[in-house]
Design a protein around this motif. Sequence first.
Motif, PDB file in Angstrom:
ATOM      1  N   LEU A  55       3.795   8.287  -9.919  1.00  0.00           N
ATOM      2  CA  LEU A  55       3.943   8.170 -11.315  1.00  0.00           C
ATOM      3  C   LEU A  55       5.399   8.219 -11.543  1.00  0.00           C
ATOM      4  CD1 LEU A  55       1.630  10.859 -12.936  1.00  0.00           C
ATOM      5  CD2 LEU A  55       1.503   8.052 -12.877  1.00  0.00           C
ATOM      6  N   ASN A  56       6.618   8.877 -11.006  1.00  0.00           N
ATOM      7  CA  ASN A  56       7.915   8.997 -11.064  1.00  0.00           C
ATOM      8  C   ASN A  56       8.206   7.626 -10.462  1.00  0.00           C
ATOM      9  OD1 ASN A  56       7.848  11.548 -12.189  1.00  0.00           O
ATOM     10  ND2 ASN A  56       8.138  12.653 -10.058  1.00  0.00           N
ATOM     11  N   ALA A  57       7.811   7.331  -9.590  1.00  0.00           N
ATOM     12  CA  ALA A  57       8.217   5.850  -8.683  1.00  0.00           C
ATOM     13  C   ALA A  57       8.030   4.775  -9.602  1.00  0.00           C
ATOM     14  CB  ALA A  57       7.376   5.706  -7.584  1.00  0.00           C
ATOM     15  N   ALA A  58       6.858   4.702 -10.333  1.00  0.00           N
ATOM     16  CA  ALA A  58       6.564   3.650 -11.445  1.00  0.00           C
ATOM     17  C   ALA A  58       7.512   3.751 -12.532  1.00  0.00           C
ATOM     18  CB  ALA A  58       5.104   3.638 -11.778  1.00  0.00           C
ATOM     19  N   ASP A  59       7.838   5.025 -12.891  1.00  0.00           N
ATOM     20  CA  ASP A  59       8.507   5.055 -14.238  1.00  0.00           C
ATOM     21  C   ASP A  59      10.078   5.052 -13.714  1.00  0.00           C
ATOM     22  OD1 ASP A  59       6.333   5.888 -15.493  1.00  0.00           O
ATOM     23  OD2 ASP A  59       6.901   7.921 -15.477  1.00  0.00           O
ATOM     24  N   ALA A  60      10.473   4.938 -12.610  1.00  0.00           N
ATOM     25  CA  ALA A  60      11.840   4.733 -12.230  1.00  0.00           C
ATOM     26  C   ALA A  60      12.127   3.247 -12.360  1.00  0.00           C
ATOM     27  CB  ALA A  60      12.099   5.286 -10.919  1.00  0.00           C
ATOM     28  N   LEU A  61      11.027   2.298 -12.184  1.00  0.00           N
ATOM     29  CA  LEU A  61      11.547   0.880 -12.054  1.00  0.00           C
ATOM     30  C   LEU A  61      11.595   0.339 -13.410  1.00  0.00           C
ATOM     31  CD1 LEU A  61       8.411  -0.452  -9.649  1.00  0.00           C
ATOM     32  CD2 LEU A  61      10.879  -0.261  -9.278  1.00  0.00           C
ATOM     33  N   VAL A  84       6.961  -0.144  -3.328  1.00  0.00           N
ATOM     34  CA  VAL A  84       6.254  -0.192  -2.201  1.00  0.00           C
ATOM     35  C   VAL A  84       5.863   1.217  -2.037  1.00  0.00           C
ATOM     36  CG1 VAL A  84       6.143  -0.456   0.254  1.00  0.00           C
ATOM     37  CG2 VAL A  84       6.867  -2.284  -1.179  1.00  0.00           C
ATOM     38  N   TYR A  85       4.593   1.580  -1.783  1.00  0.00           N
ATOM     39  CA  TYR A  85       4.029   2.939  -1.539  1.00  0.00           C
ATOM     40  C   TYR A  85       3.548   2.781  -0.112  1.00  0.00           C
ATOM     41  CZ  TYR A  85       0.594   7.102  -1.510  1.00  0.00           C
ATOM     42  OH  TYR A  85       0.111   8.211  -1.107  1.00  0.00           O
ATOM     43  N   SER A  86       4.107   3.830   0.656  1.00  0.00           N
ATOM     44  CA  SER A  86       3.612   3.840   2.121  1.00  0.00           C
ATOM     45  C   SER A  86       3.281   5.108   2.611  1.00  0.00           C
ATOM     46  CB  SER A  86       4.500   3.181   3.151  1.00  0.00           C
ATOM     47  OG  SER A  86       5.803   3.939   2.851  1.00  0.00           O
ATOM     48  N   THR A  87       2.460   5.200   3.643  1.00  0.00           N
ATOM     49  CA  THR A  87       2.063   6.478   4.260  1.00  0.00           C
ATOM     50  C   THR A  87       2.140   6.158   5.988  1.00  0.00           C
ATOM     51  OG1 THR A  87      -0.263   6.251   4.359  1.00  0.00           O
ATOM     52  CG2 THR A  87       0.672   7.357   2.464  1.00  0.00           C
ATOM     53  N   CYS A  88       2.156   7.217   6.759  1.00  0.00           N
ATOM     54  CA  CYS A  88       1.675   6.988   8.149  1.00  0.00           C
ATOM     55  C   CYS A  88       0.394   7.549   8.284  1.00  0.00           C
ATOM     56  CB  CYS A  88       2.793   7.542   8.910  1.00  0.00           C
ATOM     57  SG  CYS A  88       3.168   9.352   8.446  1.00  0.00           S
ATOM     58  N   THR A  89      -0.646   7.296   7.392  1.00  0.00           N
ATOM     59  CA  THR A  89      -2.021   7.784   7.591  1.00  0.00           C
ATOM     60  C   THR A  89      -2.992   6.705   7.606  1.00  0.00           C
ATOM     61  OG1 THR A  89      -3.669   9.568   7.279  1.00  0.00           O
ATOM     62  CG2 THR A  89      -2.469   8.637   5.312  1.00  0.00           C
ATOM     63  N   VAL A  90      -4.187   6.842   7.855  1.00  0.00           N
ATOM     64  CA  VAL A  90      -5.076   5.953   7.775  1.00  0.00           C
ATOM     65  C   VAL A  90      -6.279   6.000   6.696  1.00  0.00           C
ATOM     66  CG1 VAL A  90      -4.708   4.875   9.974  1.00  0.00           C
ATOM     67  CG2 VAL A  90      -6.656   6.703   9.509  1.00  0.00           C
ATOM     68  N   ASP A 101      15.703  -1.652  -9.480  1.00  0.00           N
ATOM     69  CA  ASP A 101      14.937  -3.082  -9.173  1.00  0.00           C
ATOM     70  C   ASP A 101      13.748  -2.816  -8.355  1.00  0.00           C
ATOM     71  OD1 ASP A 101      16.986  -5.035 -10.412  1.00  0.00           O
ATOM     72  OD2 ASP A 101      18.294  -3.843  -9.238  1.00  0.00           O
ATOM     73  N   ARG A 102      13.931  -1.858  -7.208  1.00  0.00           N
ATOM     74  CA  ARG A 102      12.980  -1.599  -6.181  1.00  0.00           C
ATOM     75  C   ARG A 102      13.083  -0.246  -5.747  1.00  0.00           C
ATOM     76  NH1 ARG A 102      11.862  -7.134  -4.055  1.00  0.00           N
ATOM     77  NH2 ARG A 102      13.397  -8.485  -4.866  1.00  0.00           N
ATOM     78  N   VAL A 103      11.902   0.433  -5.622  1.00  0.00           N
ATOM     79  CA  VAL A 103      11.550   1.804  -5.217  1.00  0.00           C
ATOM     80  C   VAL A 103      10.699   1.801  -4.006  1.00  0.00           C
ATOM     81  CG1 VAL A 103      10.668   3.784  -5.846  1.00  0.00           C
ATOM     82  CG2 VAL A 103      12.007   2.658  -7.435  1.00  0.00           C
ATOM     83  N   LEU A 104      11.037   2.404  -2.929  1.00  0.00           N
ATOM     84  CA  LEU A 104      10.180   2.974  -1.815  1.00  0.00           C
ATOM     85  C   LEU A 104       9.711   4.466  -1.886  1.00  0.00           C
ATOM     86  CD1 LEU A 104       8.750   2.417   1.029  1.00  0.00           C
ATOM     87  CD2 LEU A 104      10.908   3.279   1.711  1.00  0.00           C
ATOM     88  N   LEU A 105       8.583   4.436  -2.043  1.00  0.00           N
ATOM     89  CA  LEU A 105       7.921   5.998  -1.942  1.00  0.00           C
ATOM     90  C   LEU A 105       7.036   5.817  -0.599  1.00  0.00           C
ATOM     91  CD1 LEU A 105       7.150   8.814  -2.739  1.00  0.00           C
ATOM     92  CD2 LEU A 105       5.221   7.730  -4.348  1.00  0.00           C
ATOM     93  N   ASP A 106       7.816   6.449   0.472  1.00  0.00           N
ATOM     94  CA  ASP A 106       7.157   6.658   1.709  1.00  0.00           C
ATOM     95  C   ASP A 106       6.860   7.874   1.761  1.00  0.00           C
ATOM     96  OD1 ASP A 106       6.400   6.066   4.450  1.00  0.00           O
ATOM     97  OD2 ASP A 106       8.062   6.950   5.363  1.00  0.00           O
ATOM     98  N   ALA A 107       5.447   8.410   1.349  1.00  0.00           N
ATOM     99  CA  ALA A 107       5.055   9.746   0.812  1.00  0.00           C
ATOM    100  C   ALA A 107       4.829  10.588   1.833  1.00  0.00           C
ATOM    101  CB  ALA A 107       3.918   9.377  -0.082  1.00  0.00           C
ATOM    102  N   PRO A 108       4.802  11.848   1.808  1.00  0.00           N
ATOM    103  CA  PRO A 108       4.442  12.799   2.752  1.00  0.00           C
ATOM    104  C   PRO A 108       2.815  12.783   2.806  1.00  0.00           C
ATOM    105  CG  PRO A 108       5.043  13.992   0.854  1.00  0.00           C
ATOM    106  CD  PRO A 108       5.515  12.526   0.600  1.00  0.00           C
ATOM    107  N   CYS A 109       2.273  12.758   4.072  1.00  0.00           N
ATOM    108  CA  CYS A 109       0.963  12.422   4.321  1.00  0.00           C
ATOM    109  C   CYS A 109       0.326  13.317   5.507  1.00  0.00           C
ATOM    110  CB  CYS A 109       0.729  10.970   4.469  1.00  0.00           C
ATOM    111  SG  CYS A 109       1.254  10.370   6.004  1.00  0.00           S
ATOM    112  N   SER A 110      -0.751  13.031   5.623  1.00  0.00           N
ATOM    113  CA  SER A 110      -1.386  13.868   6.745  1.00  0.00           C
ATOM    114  C   SER A 110      -1.237  13.136   8.139  1.00  0.00           C
ATOM    115  CB  SER A 110      -3.051  13.664   6.689  1.00  0.00           C
ATOM    116  OG  SER A 110      -3.351  12.393   6.677  1.00  0.00           O
ATOM    117  N   GLY A 111      -0.520  12.140   8.228  1.00  0.00           N
ATOM    118  CA  GLY A 111      -0.091  11.692   9.483  1.00  0.00           C
ATOM    119  C   GLY A 111      -1.133  11.218  10.612  1.00  0.00           C
TER     120      GLY A 111
END
Length: 445
Positions: free
Chosen positions: A378-384, A391-397, A337-347
């Motif tokens: 892509l995998n996050a979208a396909d899992a829904l 929700v796609y999130s990162t800790c970068t700007v 129903d819901r997926v969070l992708l808190d992706a690895p990022c540059s920080g």
Amino acid sequence: MKKEKRKYSKKISPREQAFLSLLAIDREGAFSNLEIKKVLSRSLFSKPDMHLYTALVYGVLQNELYLDHQIKKMLKSRTSLDFKVRELLRIGAYQLLMMDRIPDYAVISETVDLCKKYCPRAKGFVNGVLRNMARQKQQLKNWSWSDYENSVQALSIRASVPREILDIFLQVFGTKKGVQILMQMNQPSPLTLRANRLKTSREKLIHLLEEDGIESEKTLLSQEGIRVENASVTELSGTQACQSGLFTIQDQGAMLIAETLDPKAGEQVLDMCAAPGGKTTYFAEMMENCGQIVARDLYPSRLKLIDAQAARLGVTIICTEIGDSTKLDAKDHGRYDRVLLDAPCSGLGIIRRKPEIRYRFNRKEQKALIQIQRKMLLNAADALKAGGTLVYSTCTVDPKENGEQVQWLTQNRKNMKIEMTRQISLLDDRCDGFYMAKLRKTAQD
């Protein structure tokens, strides 16, 4: 390159330990938060020495470009500095220019003593540089923008932020806000808690903390956040409220990401890069501990952190699994129903907490990271399921890892529609710099 032997004993001074830790961070790629945690757990420093050690490590890292700029002024020629000598000079310069409570003679004496131990041939040089700096200290501290070639150079040096990163912040936030953020980048991060709604309320938790002499207040953005002003993580961890699972230490920005996903009781939720589990456990609290959350990570040791948090908080609906989110199992297709992708990022949004990140940013490495993020998206979208929320999130700007990635997803999965995007910073009630985008799947593939 020879590594300095790490030392964790009560005989070592906080300055020497700071020197060794900075070598580990700058030369060996250690992360400052983990290095400091390791040292404090193994050493027998007194409380004042713990504070001095921590202040020196973070202070030097946060102000490295500024300190190097001031050290350069003390050199008569284009002197090439040995790595260890440069690190010692940074430690001495930081104390002279940015720590008022330590007498100059003590700073110079202690630094020269360290130089005698680790690079004895340079002791006279180090002594001369620091004495010269002490004599010119007031002049060096009384700076103005006109002292620099231009405002960009001044901002880069004063905030100790490399030009490439400075440009990203100014692009994203505009000149006025960008300058405000960069000039506050080296201030301490606030300590925030998330009340566990399965066991208490925010109001009750504030009252309990008050009984322990801990001052706190509600955060302005998150519905469960509490900001603590006069206690450390160690002190909070020792409270009965913590041991009883009444709260989790978490940045308010991370809470907002979980609140953006907004999972409901009884739903199937996937947290693709879940460790250490702060958002995962918040999902469970929001779901009233009803439904199922699949929490994945590559490493078993990190999954144990999630299990430990869940046990302390009284959460029972999290199923931890070893998993590589760049790959999607057939059983996951259209399941959640819901997926969070808190992706690895540059920080780049958490430089306050990991100041060394600013010196490690690399466009080549970022390009490889962007490809990993795209596979995961892509995998996050396909899992829904159809109608499901991502929700796609990162800790970068950096937009290359944020908005541009979300646009790329909608071009490659036409059934994914953007509902909202948000970039926050320390100007938003002192949050870390998080990006979040909420998308809905309109139909199944």
